[in-house]
Write an enzyme that holds these catalytic residues in place. Structure first.
Site, short mmCIF file in Angstrom:
data_model
loop_
_atom_site.label_atom_id
_atom_site.label_comp_id
_atom_site.label_asym_id
_atom_site.label_seq_id
_atom_site.Cartn_x
_atom_site.Cartn_y
_atom_site.Cartn_z
CE LYS A 190 -52.16 -72.04 -39.60
NZ LYS A 190 -53.55 -71.95 -39.73
CD GLU A 266 -58.52 -74.40 -24.43
OE1 GLU A 266 -59.68 -75.57 -25.06
OE2 GLU A 266 -58.40 -73.21 -25.36
CB CYS A 301 -63.38 -74.50 -26.10
SG CYS A 301 -62.23 -73.55 -25.39
CD GLU A 400 -65.39 -78.30 -29.16
OE1 GLU A 400 -65.31 -78.02 -28.04
OE2 GLU A 400 -64.92 -79.15 -29.59
#
Length: 496
Positions: A190, A266, A301, A400
């Site tokens: 997906k 992750e 990331c 983040e």
């Protein structure tokens, strides 16, 4: 080197025809009829209507993957045959590299040159590398008593559900799909609703390369619907996810609420990049710091979003980064001269601007950037942004942002630098600049991160694993170690 002019990219973009259908059991499937638009952050143009999948489409894809695994040829092929099929995928990706790069650039805003030279290179290399690895994996026969034979074999785990983000849509799909297929698994992929088109092209190319029906399926849809259906599905044996920590928690709940499928995550990062006074080249350290945070619009990331600089060199390094930020050319992703393209969409741009506003409110000093630009294009563009005077308790230093926003923090000694670097819930990556070999080893060991780059950043190849610790996740992509996620160990004890 890619050598296609801006006008030619514009012509190809207008002529591009893409299908938004799911790819299930070797064929395109329109789904139940509901669609959503794929909107290009470049200019706000609708690229295609994407089939909006949910539980019925996930059921169909998982059923196809289960048939292909339980009774199809793929897990039963000699590993060398699976490997040749994956190498063929890599060859077809290379043949269609320009089309794929254009699709990635249009759907998520990455400069087309970066899409071609970096994203597609990584994806092609990944399928080729795991194709070449497939017949080189070995089992074990431990030494035991003379009247017995012990075998430890790795067997494919089954149906893999892979859910991947939009920032590197083909690279990260490859990191999941290629080792899973090499191991003999089948996959339901997906993609993000922001980048479905490149994943659909990948699936069609894989079918063209000779993968049997059901081996690689792609279901489009929204995370809370299609992603949730994959996470809860009892027919999925392994779940591999790259994305936010918040969504990673959902997948752990889905596993607990269904069949206890293994979940490999992750997740996010707030990576520190430490520059010491004895760095071998301060100008290079500053240039790399700027490249690292502004590459891919900061939508990484591993982006070195916290620049930790010794107070004695802080102004020199910060000024060099600010100068580079002001020089960067923000513009049309299809212009080969563009160095930073568009953020992925209006919602994401709004979140990044909110972080910038909070940084100002908390008292950090805005050195450059911070404003939306090129508003007349219909796209979502932001200036490269640098804050200094950032305190470790500020949101800028803790959360983040996933955008081109750098926070500069200072320290006075090495212990303080390590403490600041580790003062985060994340542990994905870190950088260190020093000429002292002992310092490089000691600090690398002390940093709580899955990857530490010394006197560089974002370097490496397929031979080394990638992943995080703490709330940056578990398990590893890349390298031989990625195979571990998609295999089960079986012990066979034979009494002689």
């Amino acid at each position: 080197m890619l050598d296609i002019a801006h006008d030619e990219w514009l012509r190809r973009a207008k002529a591009l025809e893409v299908s938004g259908a799911h790819h299930i059991d070797g064929d395109d499937e329109p789904g139940a009829g509901a669609t959503f638009p794929a909107v290009s952050p470049r200019d706000g143009r609708v690229l295609a209507q994407i089939a909006d999948g949910g539980a019925p489409e996930v059921d169909a894809a998982v059923a196809a993957a289960r048939r292909a695994f339980d009774s199809g040829p793929w897990p039963r092929l000699a590993p060398a045959e699976r490997g040749r099929a994956l190498v063929r995928v890599a060859e077809l990706l290379e043949e269609r590299r320009e089309e794929l790069a254009l699709t990635v650039s249009l759907e998520m805003g990455k400069p087309v040159t970066d899409a071609y030279e970096i994203e597609l290179r990584a994806a092609i290399t990944t399928f080729r590398w795991y194709g070449q690895l497939a017949d080189k994996l070995t089992d074990e026969s431990p030494h035991t008593a003379p009247d017995a034979l012990a075998l430890v074999t790795r067997e494919p785990a089954g149906v893999v559900g892979a859910v991947v983000p939009w920032n590197f849509p083909l690279t990260l799909a490859g990191w999941k799909v290629a080792p899973a297929l090499a191991a003999g698994c089948t996959v339901v992929l997906k993609p993000s609703e922001n980048s479905p088109l490149s994943a659909l092209l990948l699936a069609r190319i894989a079918t063209e390369a000779g993968l049997p029906p059901g081996v690689l399926n792609v279901v489009n849809g929204k995370g809370p619907v299609a992603g949730r259906a994959i996470g809860l599905h009892p027919g999925v044996d392994v779940l591999a996810f790259t994305g936010s920590t918040a969504v990673g928690r959902h997948f752990l709940h889905y596993a607990a609420d269904s069949n206890l499928k293994r979940v490999w995550l992750e997740l996010g990062g707030k990576s520190p990049n430490i520059v010491l006074p004895d760095a071998p080249d301060l100008d290079r350290a500053a240039a790399t710091a700027a490249w690292g945070i502004f590459f891919n619009q900061g939508e990484m990331c591993t982006a070195p979003s916290r620049l930790l600089v010794h107070s004695s060199i802080a102004e020199r390094v910060t000024e060099a980064v600010v100068t580079r930020a002001r020089e960067l050319r923000v513009g049309d992703p299809l212009d080969p001269a563009t160095e930073m393209g568009a953020l992925v969409g209006e919602d994401h741009l709004g979140r990044v601007l909110d972080h910038i506003g909070t940084g100002r409110d908390e008292g950090a000093r805005l050195r450059t950037g911070g404003e939306r630009v090129l508003t007349g294009t219909g796209g979502t563009y932001l200036e490269p942004t640098v804050f200094d005077g950032v305190g470790p308790g500020m949101r800028l230093a803790r959360e983040e942002i996933f955008g081109p926003v750098l926070s500069v923090l200072t320290f006075d000694d090495l212990d303080e630098a390590v403490q600041l670097a580790n003062a985060t819930e994340y542990g994905l990556a870190a950088g260190l600049w020093t000429s002292d070999l002992s310092t490089a080893h000691r600090v690398s060991r002390a940093l709580k991160a899955g990857t530490v780059w010394v006197n560089c950043y974002e370097e490496g190849d397929l031979t080394v694993p990638f992943g995080g610790v703490k709330q940056s996740g578990n398990g590893r992509d890349k390298s031989v170690h990625a195979i571990e996620k998609y295999t089960e160990l079986k012990t066979t004890w034979i009494q002689l």
